[in-house]
Structures are given as structure tokens and as C-alpha cells.
Enzyme design. Structure first.
Site, mmCIF file in Angstrom:
data_model
loop_
_atom_site.group_PDB
_atom_site.id
_atom_site.type_symbol
_atom_site.label_atom_id
_atom_site.label_comp_id
_atom_site.label_asym_id
_atom_site.label_seq_id
_atom_site.Cartn_x
_atom_site.Cartn_y
_atom_site.Cartn_z
ATOM 1 N N CYS A 2 0.839 -1.189 0.000
ATOM 2 C CA CYS A 2 0.000 0.000 0.000
ATOM 3 C C CYS A 2 0.879 1.246 0.000
ATOM 4 O O CYS A 2 1.968 1.257 0.551
ATOM 5 C CB CYS A 2 -0.952 0.096 1.191
ATOM 6 N N TRP A 73 -2.774 -2.818 -1.557
ATOM 7 C CA TRP A 73 -2.476 -4.240 -1.748
ATOM 8 C C TRP A 73 -3.207 -4.942 -0.606
ATOM 9 O O TRP A 73 -2.852 -4.799 0.566
ATOM 10 C CB TRP A 73 -0.972 -4.492 -1.667
ATOM 11 N N ASN A 99 -1.311 2.372 5.718
ATOM 12 C CA ASN A 99 -0.446 1.325 5.165
ATOM 13 C C ASN A 99 0.089 0.516 6.336
ATOM 14 O O ASN A 99 0.761 1.080 7.208
ATOM 15 C CB ASN A 99 0.715 1.962 4.380
ATOM 16 N N LYS A 476 11.817 -15.011 -11.907
ATOM 17 C CA LYS A 476 11.526 -13.933 -12.856
ATOM 18 C C LYS A 476 10.441 -14.368 -13.834
ATOM 19 O O LYS A 476 9.490 -13.651 -14.092
ATOM 20 C CB LYS A 476 12.815 -13.586 -13.594
HETATM 21 O O1 M6R Z 1 12.952 -5.133 -1.346
HETATM 22 P P1 M6R Z 1 13.460 -6.537 -1.130
HETATM 23 O O2 M6R Z 1 14.701 -6.825 -1.896
HETATM 24 O O3 M6R Z 1 13.619 -6.886 0.322
HETATM 25 O O4 M6R Z 1 12.312 -7.454 -1.701
HETATM 26 C C1 M6R Z 1 12.373 -8.839 -1.581
HETATM 27 C C2 M6R Z 1 11.429 -9.524 -2.529
HETATM 28 O O5 M6R Z 1 10.108 -9.171 -2.236
HETATM 29 C C3 M6R Z 1 11.715 -9.162 -3.984
HETATM 30 O O6 M6R Z 1 13.043 -9.427 -4.312
HETATM 31 C C4 M6R Z 1 10.791 -9.940 -4.931
HETATM 32 O O7 M6R Z 1 11.098 -11.293 -4.859
HETATM 33 C C5 M6R Z 1 10.925 -9.406 -6.343
HETATM 34 N N1 M6R Z 1 9.656 -8.930 -6.791
HETATM 35 C C6 M6R Z 1 11.368 -10.421 -7.332
HETATM 36 O O8 M6R Z 1 11.472 -9.884 -8.607
#
Ligand code: M6R
Length: 595
Positions: A2, A73, A99, A476
Site C-alpha cells: 500500500c 495491496w 499502510n 523472474k
Molecule cells: O525489497 P526486497 O529486496 O527486500 O524485496 C524482496 C522480494 O520481495 C523481492 O526481491 C521480490 O522477490 C521481487 N519482486 C522479485 O522480482
């Protein structure tokens, strides 16, 4: 998750709030809403869907000098108009956006709000009704906010409008990010500086438990108990141009193309002209003294951590464990004395990682955060920070942050014991190899058409560090194309999972290490014999006729930095061909601020 935005002081509030929300859509995008104080009444507009959907329902001529907005979200209650923010108390006097997550919402409903008829399923509605009761009791908003915080458990960044005070915007912060922007004749708030960067570059940080009172001319910050806090602004090092897509259709494509420049920027930031490290002595000393390293992260950052383990063990000979943050915090392994923690997080806001950071700090351990966002929660709460210098990453699918994380991890690990590697030269080679891969874009589009246009399952396989890249490749692809994809240790398939291989199942082998090249090729043969549609991504020096994607060799330790780029492109084009929303995949958000 959010995003919230607010503005007070000038006309143009509606447009600022809506634009700010668009910038924050990466934080969640299943419904949205705004509230505008007209001077007499507070008008609320809410819609299911994106900001673009909301905009169609806000009259063009609507405006105000005080407004708040929210992009959601969903955590409590389905994405719907009735669950979208802002929420109001029964009298319509108070309007809030939130949020975070209120952990004791059920108890609050039972203890304080049994007479209330709720109109949504959200925990946020609990806050606004509770605040309304506390305000009615004390007659004073500051007193009500102080009491509110003694009752609420959980995370909350709140923006609050009181219909009876059209000159004031209230903000409250606990565990969820919230910044106050200082303007000229107007002041702002937002979950992220990006939401206000067109208006100001000067921001106040709010600490957990603090609340703020914003008027057109002033910002006052108060502690949890109500004492006035003396706080200076800081200047954000962000350029509003960073938010433009440039010639690219999607942020993801832009960010993939930025990777060579990011690698060069990081090299400059962390190495002197004489190839000496610029990493602070205090960080290197802490790492040198560490008997064991624990790397904690989530998602893509966790995958970077797996490669990081390789770096710390190979270059610095420090035993290193890598853990998924959300698992670690509730199932801690044995942590020997002398352990040191490294948190990797692009956003610096991931709630799972933060929970782990709080837990290990309580046990007296020190931590370093590697993040892209200066001043983020994980950065502020760790003892040390190393920045990624990747520039804002907007696409939900992380690309340049991953390669930036690997680069910073390599530079750090090499600096600990001055490992014999010329990283300036080797990273320059990496950047050039990445550029060559970006030039192969058309080939990736054709391959994606060939392998991923149809079908619901796919595999990436690899051994050694290629296995870690296979995990990232799979994340990915599934995240943005919705193809169910597994990243697998190539040798492990035959122990069960090979049963899933059918005629035409795409299996892509990653091969960057000589010692395992033949083994991975054998595993590809095994699945091919069972009908798989195989392909390879391979270093030039290891290539054979029939290989699919051949990329420039780089130093073997740095191989993941380049091996990942083709699979990012393949994921992009798979999603493109399948007509998916590449930058904002379903059910996701960029910054995961709930546990
Ligand atoms: O901001 P962060 O690196 O802590 O986020 C961790 C994951 O939520 C993030 O890497 C997520 O897996 C990505 N959307 C992958 O592309």
C-alpha cells in the site's frame, strides 16, 4: 504494501495526490481512493483497480487545499470498492488512509467498538472508529493520537483528515514507511520520497511511534508521548527524471538496460582510482572479526544472498549461511557467538527481513544492510549500511537491483582479506558483456516465442552458481508471465522431479562453470530424451554447436552477474507475448511491508 500520499496548503492537491499515487502504484494496485477537504466537507472517491480507474471517477473540476490518497495491496478483505481506502468514522468527521497491518484488530473491535456497524472488512476501519471515540473523549487530536498508539499493535503509516480542522493534516508512523515533504506554502506526506519528488527534495523522517501535524506553513513532529521533536530535513538524492521510462515500453526493460551503467557506477562508488576499497573501516572490521556470517533476505534478494555466500566463503574464508528471512525469524538456527548478520533488501522495507533484524538486534548481534534506498527502515535499524546505487527500481520484477546486490557483495567480500582479483577490470568486463547481451534483444524475443508462448510449465537447471541463477531465472519467469517455473539443481531432477517432464516442456540449462559443464549437458540430454524442449545459456569458452544463447565469458566468480541477464530478457518477452502486465504483475507489490 500500500502507498499513501497527502498534501496540505495549495490548490492542485487533487492532481498532486493522484500523481503521487501513480508513482506509488508499485506498492500495490488492487484498489485506490482519495479524500479532498473542500473547506466544508470531506469528499471521498474510491474505486477497485488501478489509479487510472479511480481517475475516471474523480470530477476534473474537483480540487482542494487538503487531500489524502491510497493505493492498496489487500491484506484484510478482498480487493473491492468497499474495502478500498480512505475510510471514515460513523460521523464522517475523520477520514484516514493506512499502510500496514493492525495485529489486534479483533480485540479492538470486541473491547472498544462493539456498538459500531462496520462497512468494510479492513483493519483500517477499526483505527478510524477507535480514533473517533478517543477524540470524542479527550476533545483533542494530539491526546487522541497518543492514546491511539497505546492501543494499536502492528504496523501503520496513517494520514488523517479531521473535517473540523481544514487547516491541518495529521500523520502517524509505526513500522510502515512514511516521510514528510517540506514545500513552499504547502507540505506533503508519502510512503516514499518518489511520490513527492516533483514538489520537493527536502524531507523529514518520522521514527516509529512519532506523529506529525502539518499545516500550509509548518511541520511539527511529536514523540509517542507528545513532546515536540526537533528534527532537521534531509535532501533526497533522487532525480525526478529517474521516474521516466525513456524510450522503453516498460520499466523492467529500462531497468535491464541500465545494468551496465549501474555496475560502472557501483565500481566507482566502492573502488578508488588506485583500486582500493572505499568501504568504511568499521564495516570491514566487523566483517573481519566475524566468525560466521548470516545472510538474510527474501525473493530475488535471497537469491543474491546465495551467490554472496559463495563470495564470502571463497574470497574471505568466512563460513556463511543464507536464510529466507520469513523462516529464520520463527525458526532460528543455532547462532554461535561472534556471528554477524547481513540483510539484503532492494527496498529496505521488507517486513520479513525487518522482523528478523529486530530479533537478532534484541539478541545483541550486529548487522549490515545492503539496500538501494538510503534512510529505509532496514538501513536505519542496522548498525551499518552499504548502498546499491542502482537508482529507483520501479518494475515489480527486480533486475538491476539483483545485479547491483551481487556487485556490492563481491566488492565487500573481496575487500575483507584483499582477495587477489582486479575487480575494477573484471566488473568493467561484466558491464561490457551485459551490453552485448542487451544487443541480443531480438533473439530473446524469438526464443521466448518459441519456448514460452504456450504451455504452463518450465524449468531452469544449473549446477554450482548456475543453480542459484536458475532459481532467480525461475522466479523472474513465473512472477511476470505466470508460467509455473522451477529452478532446479541439474543433478537433482532425476531424484523425482524428472517425472514432470512431458513432450515439449521447456528446460533451459545454464552453463558458466567448466567443472560442471558436461554434467549439466548430460542432465539436459536426459530430459531431452523424455521429450523436453531444451535450450542452453552458455559462456563462449564452453559453447558447443547447437547451443542456444552464447554470451561473453567473464571471471567465473562474477558469472551470475551476466548469466542472469538473458533470463531476465526471456522472462520479459514471455510476459510480453502472453500479454501480461509486465511492470505490475497480478497479486504482487514491489515493497512487501507485511509479514
Ligand atoms: O525489497 P526486497 O529486496 O527486500 O524485496 C524482496 C522480494 O520481495 C523481492 O526481491 C521480490 O522477490 C521481487 N519482486 C522479485 O522480482
Amino acid at each position: 504494501m500500500c502507498g499513501i500520499v497527502g498534501m496540505i496548503g495549495q490548490l492542485g492537491t487533487k492532481d498532486m495526490v493522484l500523481k503521487g499515487l501513480e508513482t506509488l502504484e508499485y506498492r500495490g494496485y488492487d484498489s485506490a481512493g482519495i479524500a479532498l477537504h473542500t473547506g466544508e466537507e470531506v469528499v471521498v472517491y474510491r474505486e477497485k483497480g488501478r489509479i487510472a480507474d479511480l481517475k475516471q471517477h474523480v470530477p476534473t473540476q474537483a480540487d482542494a487545499t487538503l487531500g489524502i490518497g491510497h493505493t492498496r495491496w489487500a491484506t484484510h478483505g478482498r480487493p473491492s470498492k468497499r474495502n478500498s481506502h480512505p475510510h471514515q468514522d460513523s460521523t464522517g468527521r475523520l477520514t484516514i488512509v493506512h499502510n500496514g497491518v493492525i495485529e489486534n484488530e479483533k480485540q479492538i473491535r470486541h473491547e472498544y467498538l462493539s456498538d459500531i456497524t462496520f462497512v468494510s472488512d479492513t483493519d483500517t476501519e477499526v483505527i478510524v472508529h477507535l480514533l473517533s471515540k478517543l477524540l470524542a473523549k479527550s476533545g483533542n487530536m494530539s491526546a487522541a493520537l497518543i492514546e491511539l498508539q497505546t492501543i494499536l499493535h502492528g504496523s501503520y503509516a496513517l494520514a488523517i483528515i479531521d473535517r473540523e480542522q481544514p487547516e491541518v493534516l495529521y500523520a502517524v508512523k509505526n513500522k510502515s514507511p512514511l516521510l514528510i515533504g517540506k514545500g513552499e506554502g504547502a507540505n506533503y506526506l508519502g510512503s516514499d520520497a518518489l511520490a513527492m519528488i516533483e514538489q520537493t527534495k527536502h524531507f523529514y523522517e518520522l521514527n516509529d511511534g512519532e506523529f506529525a501535524l502539518l499545516t500550509k506553513q509548518s511541520v511539527q513532529i511529536f514523540s509517542k508521548t507528545g513532546s515536540l521533536v526537533d528534527r532537521e530535513t534531509y535532501e533526497a538524492q533522487i532525480d525526478a527524471n529517474d521516474l521516466a521510462k525513456g524510450p522503453f515500453k516498460h520499466y523492467m526493460m529500462k531497468e535491464m538496460h541500465e545494468q551496465p551503467a549501474v555496475i560502472r557506477r557501483i565500481t566507482k562508488a566502492y573502488l578508488t582510482d588506485e583500486n582500493e576499497t572505499r568501504i568504511e573501516d568499521a564495516i570491514l572490521t566487523a566483517l573481519r572479526q566475524a566468525k560466521r556470517l548470516f545472510i538474510l533476505a527474501a525473493g530475488t534478494s535471497y537469491h543474491a544472498g546465495l551467490v554472496g555466500k559463495q563470495y564470502f566463503e571463497t574470497m574471505a574464508q568466512i563460513p556463511t549461511e543464507v536464510h529466507i528471512a520469513s523462516e529464520f525469524v520463527y525458526n532460528m538456527p543455532f547462532i554461535p557467538e561472534g556471528s554477524f548478520f547481513i540483510f539484503i533488501s532492494q527496498s529496505g522495507e521488507t517486513a520479513d527481513s525487518r522482523a528478523a533484524l529486530v530479533a537478532i538486534r534484541e539478541r545483541g548481534f550486529e548487522a549490515l544492510t545492503i539496500t538501494n534506498v538510503p534512510g529505509s527502515t532496514l538501513s536505519r535499524e542496522a548498525n551499518y549500511t552499504l548502498l546499491l546505487h542502482a537508482g529507483p527500481e520501479i518494475a515489480v520484477a527486480s533486475t538491476k537491483a539483483y545485479t547491483a546486490q551481487l556487485t556490492v557483495l563481491a566488492l565487500t567480500a573481496a575487500a575483507i582479506k584483499q582477495y587477489a582479483i582486479d575487480l575494477k577490470l573484471e566488473l568493467a568486463r561484466v558491464a561490457t558483456a551485459m551490453e552485448h547481451i542487451c544487443e541480443m534483444s531480438e533473439q530473446f524475443e524469438m526464443l521466448a516465442q518459441n519456448y514460452f508462448a504456450h504451455g504452463q510449465h518450465a524449468f531452469y537447471i544449473g549446477r554450482h552458481v548456475d543453480y542459484f541463477v536458475a532459481l532467480e531465472a525461475a522466479l523472474k519467469l513465473k512472477e511476470i508471465s505466470y508460467i509455473h517455473t522451477e529452478g532446479f539443481a541439474a543433478g537433482e531432477l532425476k531424484h523425482g522431479t524428472i517425472a514432470l517432464i512431458e513432450e515439449g516442456t521447456p528446460v533451459i540449462g545454464l552453463i558458466s562453470q567448466q567443472a560442471i559443464a558436461n554434467h549439466t549437458r548430460s542432465n539436459l540430454q536426459e530430459v531431452s530424451a523424455r521429450g523436453a524442449h531444451t535450450a542452453t545459456v552458455v559462456f563462449e569458452s564452453l559453447a558447443q554447436s547447437g547451443d542456444t544463447i552464447i554470451i561473453d565469458d567473464v571471471h567465473t566468480l562474477l558469472a551470475p552477474l551476466v548469466m542472469v541477464v538473458p533470463v531476465q530478457f526471456l522472462a520479459y518477452y514471455a510476459a510480453y507475448i502472453r500479454d501480461c502486465d509486465i511492470d505490475k504483475p497480478r497479486n504482487l507489490a514491489k515493497s512487501v511491508t507485511v509479514e
